[in-house]
Design a protein around this motif. Structure first.
Motif, short mmCIF file in Angstrom:
data_model
loop_
_atom_site.label_atom_id
_atom_site.label_comp_id
_atom_site.label_asym_id
_atom_site.label_seq_id
_atom_site.Cartn_x
_atom_site.Cartn_y
_atom_site.Cartn_z
N VAL A 49 0.33 -1.14 0.60
CA VAL A 49 -0.24 -0.55 0.07
C VAL A 49 1.41 1.74 0.29
N SER A 50 0.50 2.50 -1.01
CA SER A 50 1.52 3.58 -0.50
C SER A 50 -0.38 4.10 -0.01
N PRO A 51 -0.14 5.05 1.18
CA PRO A 51 -1.16 5.54 1.78
C PRO A 51 -1.84 6.50 1.22
N GLY A 52 -3.24 6.81 0.95
CA GLY A 52 -3.39 8.26 1.13
C GLY A 52 -3.60 9.10 2.15
N PRO A 53 -4.43 10.41 2.14
CA PRO A 53 -4.68 11.07 3.00
C PRO A 53 -5.60 11.05 3.85
N ASP A 54 -6.26 9.82 3.92
CA ASP A 54 -6.89 9.46 4.45
C ASP A 54 -6.69 8.50 5.78
N SER A 55 -5.46 7.97 5.80
CA SER A 55 -4.75 7.30 6.18
C SER A 55 -3.99 7.90 7.74
N VAL A 56 -3.71 7.48 8.68
CA VAL A 56 -2.72 7.97 9.55
C VAL A 56 -1.47 6.69 10.55
N VAL A 57 -0.65 7.11 10.53
CA VAL A 57 0.32 5.94 10.93
C VAL A 57 -0.06 6.37 12.34
N GLN A 58 -0.41 4.75 12.99
CA GLN A 58 -0.54 4.99 14.46
C GLN A 58 1.15 4.26 15.18
N HIS A 59 1.93 4.98 15.40
CA HIS A 59 3.58 4.47 16.42
C HIS A 59 2.74 3.72 17.32
#
Length: 67
Positions: A49-59
């Protein structure tokens, strides 16, 4: 966007009624933590996946320090 192996990627649903998707990042293929990412869903399915603006990384809270 920067992620590391073990982080989670939250992708918000795009339509009414569609649930958010959370997947574990099992491999970071871009330089310096950038996309694309190999993800593993809860059911074991893996995708690239190459995430778009609707995605967020949860560290993850606990990460080994790189030397």
């Amino acid at each position: 966007m920067e992620a590391h192996t073990g982080d989670r990627l939250l992708t918000h649903g795009r339509t009414v009624g569609q649930q958010d998707r959370v997947a574990e990042i099992v491999e970071v293929l871009g330089a310096g933590g950038s996309p694309p990412y190999r993800l593993r869903d809860e059911d074991g399915h893996e995708s690239l996946v190459s995430p778009g603006p609707d995605s967020v990384v949860q560290h993850t809270a606990c990460r080994r320090e790189e030397r």
